[in-house]
Design a protein around this motif. Structure first.
Motif, PDB file in Angstrom:
ATOM      1  N   UNK A   1       8.332   1.827 -17.139  1.00  0.00           N
ATOM      2  CA  UNK A   1       7.005   2.333 -16.685  1.00  0.00           C
ATOM      3  C   UNK A   1       6.666   3.731 -17.428  1.00  0.00           C
ATOM      4  N   UNK A   2       5.487   4.150 -17.255  1.00  0.00           N
ATOM      5  CA  UNK A   2       4.738   5.440 -17.543  1.00  0.00           C
ATOM      6  C   UNK A   2       4.122   5.977 -16.390  1.00  0.00           C
ATOM      7  N   UNK A   3       3.596   7.114 -16.666  1.00  0.00           N
ATOM      8  CA  UNK A   3       3.136   7.871 -15.126  1.00  0.00           C
ATOM      9  C   UNK A   3       1.929   6.851 -14.509  1.00  0.00           C
ATOM     10  N   UNK A   4       1.217   6.235 -15.247  1.00  0.00           N
ATOM     11  CA  UNK A   4       0.213   5.625 -14.619  1.00  0.00           C
ATOM     12  C   UNK A   4       0.573   4.446 -13.654  1.00  0.00           C
ATOM     13  N   UNK A   5       1.898   3.730 -14.025  1.00  0.00           N
ATOM     14  CA  UNK A   5       2.232   2.696 -13.379  1.00  0.00           C
ATOM     15  C   UNK A   5       2.969   3.194 -12.333  1.00  0.00           C
ATOM     16  N   UNK A   6       3.464   4.337 -12.012  1.00  0.00           N
ATOM     17  CA  UNK A   6       4.036   4.797 -10.696  1.00  0.00           C
ATOM     18  C   UNK A   6       2.957   5.244  -9.886  1.00  0.00           C
ATOM     19  N   UNK A   7       2.008   5.942 -10.270  1.00  0.00           N
ATOM     20  CA  UNK A   7       1.020   6.458  -9.696  1.00  0.00           C
ATOM     21  C   UNK A   7       0.085   5.340  -8.933  1.00  0.00           C
ATOM     22  N   UNK A   8      -0.008   4.284  -9.909  1.00  0.00           N
ATOM     23  CA  UNK A   8      -0.762   3.140  -9.103  1.00  0.00           C
ATOM     24  C   UNK A   8      -0.149   2.571  -7.898  1.00  0.00           C
ATOM     25  N   UNK A   9       1.279   2.314  -8.188  1.00  0.00           N
ATOM     26  CA  UNK A   9       2.119   1.543  -7.166  1.00  0.00           C
ATOM     27  C   UNK A   9       2.131   2.397  -5.829  1.00  0.00           C
ATOM     28  N   UNK A  10       2.336   3.906  -5.957  1.00  0.00           N
ATOM     29  CA  UNK A  10       2.368   4.751  -5.063  1.00  0.00           C
ATOM     30  C   UNK A  10       0.923   4.722  -4.310  1.00  0.00           C
ATOM     31  N   UNK A  11      -0.092   4.619  -4.902  1.00  0.00           N
ATOM     32  CA  UNK A  11      -1.445   4.749  -4.290  1.00  0.00           C
ATOM     33  C   UNK A  11      -1.712   3.304  -3.409  1.00  0.00           C
ATOM     34  N   UNK A  12      -1.152   2.200  -4.025  1.00  0.00           N
ATOM     35  CA  UNK A  12      -0.970   0.898  -3.227  1.00  0.00           C
ATOM     36  C   UNK A  12      -0.149   0.882  -1.971  1.00  0.00           C
ATOM     37  N   UNK A  13       0.934   1.709  -2.139  1.00  0.00           N
ATOM     38  CA  UNK A  13       1.953   1.880  -1.044  1.00  0.00           C
ATOM     39  C   UNK A  13       1.302   2.756  -0.053  1.00  0.00           C
ATOM     40  N   UNK A  14       0.779   3.918  -0.179  1.00  0.00           N
ATOM     41  CA  UNK A  14       0.166   4.719   0.829  1.00  0.00           C
ATOM     42  C   UNK A  14      -1.187   3.920   1.321  1.00  0.00           C
ATOM     43  N   UNK A  15      -1.843   3.310   0.655  1.00  0.00           N
ATOM     44  CA  UNK A  15      -2.949   2.548   1.288  1.00  0.00           C
ATOM     45  C   UNK A  15      -2.298   1.371   2.442  1.00  0.00           C
ATOM     46  N   UNK A  16      -1.134   0.791   1.883  1.00  0.00           N
ATOM     47  CA  UNK A  16      -0.447  -0.404   2.946  1.00  0.00           C
ATOM     48  C   UNK A  16       0.029   0.350   4.147  1.00  0.00           C
ATOM     49  N   UNK A  17       0.604   1.587   3.949  1.00  0.00           N
ATOM     50  CA  UNK A  17       1.404   2.224   4.952  1.00  0.00           C
ATOM     51  C   UNK A  17       0.111   2.748   5.687  1.00  0.00           C
ATOM     52  N   UNK A  18      -0.758   3.516   5.469  1.00  0.00           N
ATOM     53  CA  UNK A  18      -1.784   3.943   6.571  1.00  0.00           C
ATOM     54  C   UNK A  18      -2.504   2.900   7.067  1.00  0.00           C
ATOM     55  N   UNK A  19      -2.718   1.627   6.522  1.00  0.00           N
ATOM     56  CA  UNK A  19      -3.519   0.602   7.157  1.00  0.00           C
ATOM     57  C   UNK A  19      -2.478   0.087   8.313  1.00  0.00           C
ATOM     58  N   UNK A  20      -1.490   0.013   7.944  1.00  0.00           N
ATOM     59  CA  UNK A  20      -0.535  -0.904   8.843  1.00  0.00           C
ATOM     60  C   UNK A  20      -0.122   0.006   9.972  1.00  0.00           C
ATOM     61  N   UNK A  21       0.244   1.133   9.748  1.00  0.00           N
ATOM     62  CA  UNK A  21       1.000   2.141  10.854  1.00  0.00           C
ATOM     63  C   UNK A  21      -0.119   2.793  11.440  1.00  0.00           C
ATOM     64  N   UNK A  22      -1.518   3.320  10.818  1.00  0.00           N
ATOM     65  CA  UNK A  22      -2.543   3.777  11.528  1.00  0.00           C
ATOM     66  C   UNK A  22      -3.958   3.353  11.579  1.00  0.00           C
TER      67      UNK A  22
END
Length: 595
Positions: free
Chosen positions: A249-270
């Motif tokens: 992976x490169x930086x963009x791969x990690x950052x894109x995955x994390x943005x999806x993770x945060x979106x999923x966490x905030x929608x599901x938990x809050x």
């Protein structure tokens, strides 16, 4: 005490509605509140999900009614009764069960309770030391239950998201070797290896890189970590982080995955919808505009550079700072020109704790002129140039800093945050994410007389900056990225060094001799020599993230059993003395005392 034998709980204390009218139910929980209305006795029965009103009437069951006279707060009881509608005028629409009550036919007292150290049926402030000492009482309050329930939902959402993307959850050791590069380690003596010590992990960093060398490719872990450091509201000696690492992976791969993770966490938990991609700031821009690499972007109050204008001005403090390699910057507190002299003095005292030797200020009058003790030191042209750059208008007040860049950034960064707090500029219930990138790879530590890693010594430099390691180490930029939420760093990561040659070169720049590097990090270096894929990852402070999501001021409110700022557990009275026999068994000198 009575047994619950023969009674089976049918509902929790938040589930009964008018749909259950006429049903016989069994509830169990704690007596939250008791009210004696002469012929009738009422209690609010509480479990972790909510409250249900229970009424004891002699015509329904005389024995239960008589027994209810002895109920007190926090008694643990079981109740069997009939669901019925509350009398008109006694409904409570604020709670889910507020339209019904349970008429008790059988009451069993499962456990009696002492008078609580603090009331659980009131919302007033409770001293934190009292809350931590009697944590088992504190945990019964909805305030704590809600925080822990949110934490649970966040963890579950994280696991689901990563599992669906082919990650493996892998546990790494808690007993490992000491590699002190940063905070102090917690050490654990080994009984079977006399004179040797384990360290509790500050992070799983080395092991997760080994997992990548081992071909696991996508790893995560909700990991316990330990740092023996001074504590603040957002720090604990033991804490939890979501740890992740990925190969190829490169930086963009990690950052894109994390943005999806945060979106999923905030929608599901809050139930909150985020909108990736998140904004990005370079480290240099963050420092220039906000004075910090953890910018709170929910409000403006940005710093503006006035060094060029101030270089020839008549105000000695500004002129000398500009001439001596420092900077002159200012913040326009728009619309805050009504600040009193007392309030300005309070702000001056506040920023002095961050290295300010004073706080120059200018109020903009209705006619655009300056009201300030320093106004006379500037020409009309200089005042106009500064006002234009700051977007100054009547009713504004300008605050200035003149010193070394790091001091000015720290002072004005703290000032803008304090102004926002005082003037209510921080919108509630909003979540403002920003990536900070292009960090310096290294910084010079005057105390140690050497370069140290800004993140950690396994962070890769930008490819175009590798050659700078030889002649300008401080200019090398890191392939690092931090995720900041509402002015708090919640995650930090990087692309790692994956070749032994570059890792050895970095150790050399960090003044870590080859022998010392081999002793501390030999197993990682050996692994890199066996073919390591390019890899990178990130770690999130779970406690901080949940704190922000819950709108709390301290991570202690989202941790079940936290420590105090002196790293003590008031509940279990830890740390505690141990016997001389235990010390001797570990080959430690018995009878020592702390200085």
């Amino acid at each position: 005490m009575e047994s619950m034998h023969g009674l089976k709980r049918t509902h929790d204390c938040d589930s009964l509605t008018e749909a259950a009218l006429g049903e016989e139910v069994v509830l169990m929980g704690w007596v939250h509140r008791r009210r004696d209305h002469g012929g009738l006795i009422f209690i609010d029965l509480r479990d972790r999900r909510g409250l249900t009103q229970v009424v004891f009437a002699p015509e329904v069951d005389a024995g239960s009614h008589q027994k209810a006279h002895g109920l007190r707060s926090e008694y643990v009881v079981a109740v069997r009764g009939l669901v019925r509608r509350r009398p008109e005028g006694m409904e409570n629409p604020k709670i889910r069960t507020g339209m019904i009550e349970v008429a008790c036919r059988e009451l069993r007292i499962l456990a009696r309770a002492r008078t609580p150290a603090f009331p659980l049926d009131e919302d007033g402030e409770i001293a934190e030391t009292l809350r931590l000492k009697y944590r088992y009482l504190d945990l019964r309050r909805p305030y704590m239950v809600e925080g822990l329930a949110l934490r649970h939902r966040v963890c579950q959402a994280m696991r689901r998201y990563l599992n669906d993307r082919d990650f493996l959850e892998v546990e790494t050791p808690v007993l490992t070797r000491s590699t002190p590069e940063g905070a102090r380690d917690y050490l654990v003596p080994s009984r079977v290896n006399p004179g040797r010590f384990y360290a509790l992990p500050q992070s799983p960093q080395l092991y997760k890189q080994i997992l990548m060398v081992g071909g696991i490719e996508r790893y995560y872990q909700i990991a316990r970590c330990f740092r023996d450091e001074d504590l603040r509201a957002d720090r604990q000696p033991e804490f939890t982080q979501l740890d992740m690492e990925m190969s190829f992976v490169e930086e963009e791969d990690v950052m894109a995955l994390v943005e999806g993770l945060m979106a999923a966490v905030f929608e599901e938990a809050l139930g909150v919808r985020l909108e990736p991609p998140f904004p990005r700031l370079s480290y240099g821009d963050a420092m220039d505009r906000y004075g910090t690499d953890r910018p709170d972007t929910r409000y403006s109050l940005e710093l503006r550079d006035l060094t060029d204008v101030a270089r020839g001005c008549g105000f000695k403090v500004f002129r000398e700072a500009a001439a001596g390699g420092g900077v002159v910057k200012a913040v326009n507190a728009a619309g805050m020109g009504d600040l009193s002299r007392r309030e300005i003095d309070e702000l001056t005292d506040y920023v002095s704790a961050f290295g300010a030797r004073g706080l120059a200020w200018v109020k903009i009058r209705e006619d655009g002129s300056w009201q300030s003790p320093i106004a006379k030191f500037f020409t009309d042209g200089e005042r106009a140039a500064m006002g234009e750059r700051l977007g100054a208008a009547p009713g504004d007040i300008l605050f200035f800093g003149a010193d070394r860049a790091e001091t000015v950034h720290r002072v004005l960064g703290e000032l803008r945050a304090e102004l926002a707090r005082r003037r209510g500029l921080i919108p509630e219930g909003t979540f403002s994410f920003v990536w900070v990138t292009d960090f310096p790879l290294l910084e010079y530590d005057e105390d140690e007389g050497r370069y140290v890693a800004v993140h950690h010594p396994f962070t890769a430099p930008r490819e175009e900056d590798v050659e700078r390691l030889a002649d300008a180490p401080a200019a090398a930029r890191a392939r690092a990225y931090d995720l900041v939420l509402n002015g708090v760093e919640i995650g930090g990561g990087s692309i790692r060094v994956h070749t032994p040659e570059l890792q050895a070169r970095l150790f050399e720049v960090l003044s870590i001799p080859a022998a010392e590097a081999a002793e501390k990090f030999g197993f990682l270096l050996a692994a890199l020599e066996h073919g390591a894929p390019p890899h990178g990852g990130i770690a999130f402070g779970l406690d901080r993230l949940v704190m922000l999501m819950a709108g709390r001021e301290t991570i202690r409110d989202v941790i079940a059993f936290p420590k105090t700022q002196k790293a003590q557990c008031l509940l279990a009275e830890a740390p505690s003395p141990v016997s001389m026999a235990q010390l001797a068994e570990l080959y430690l000198k018995p009878g020592w005392k702390a200085g």
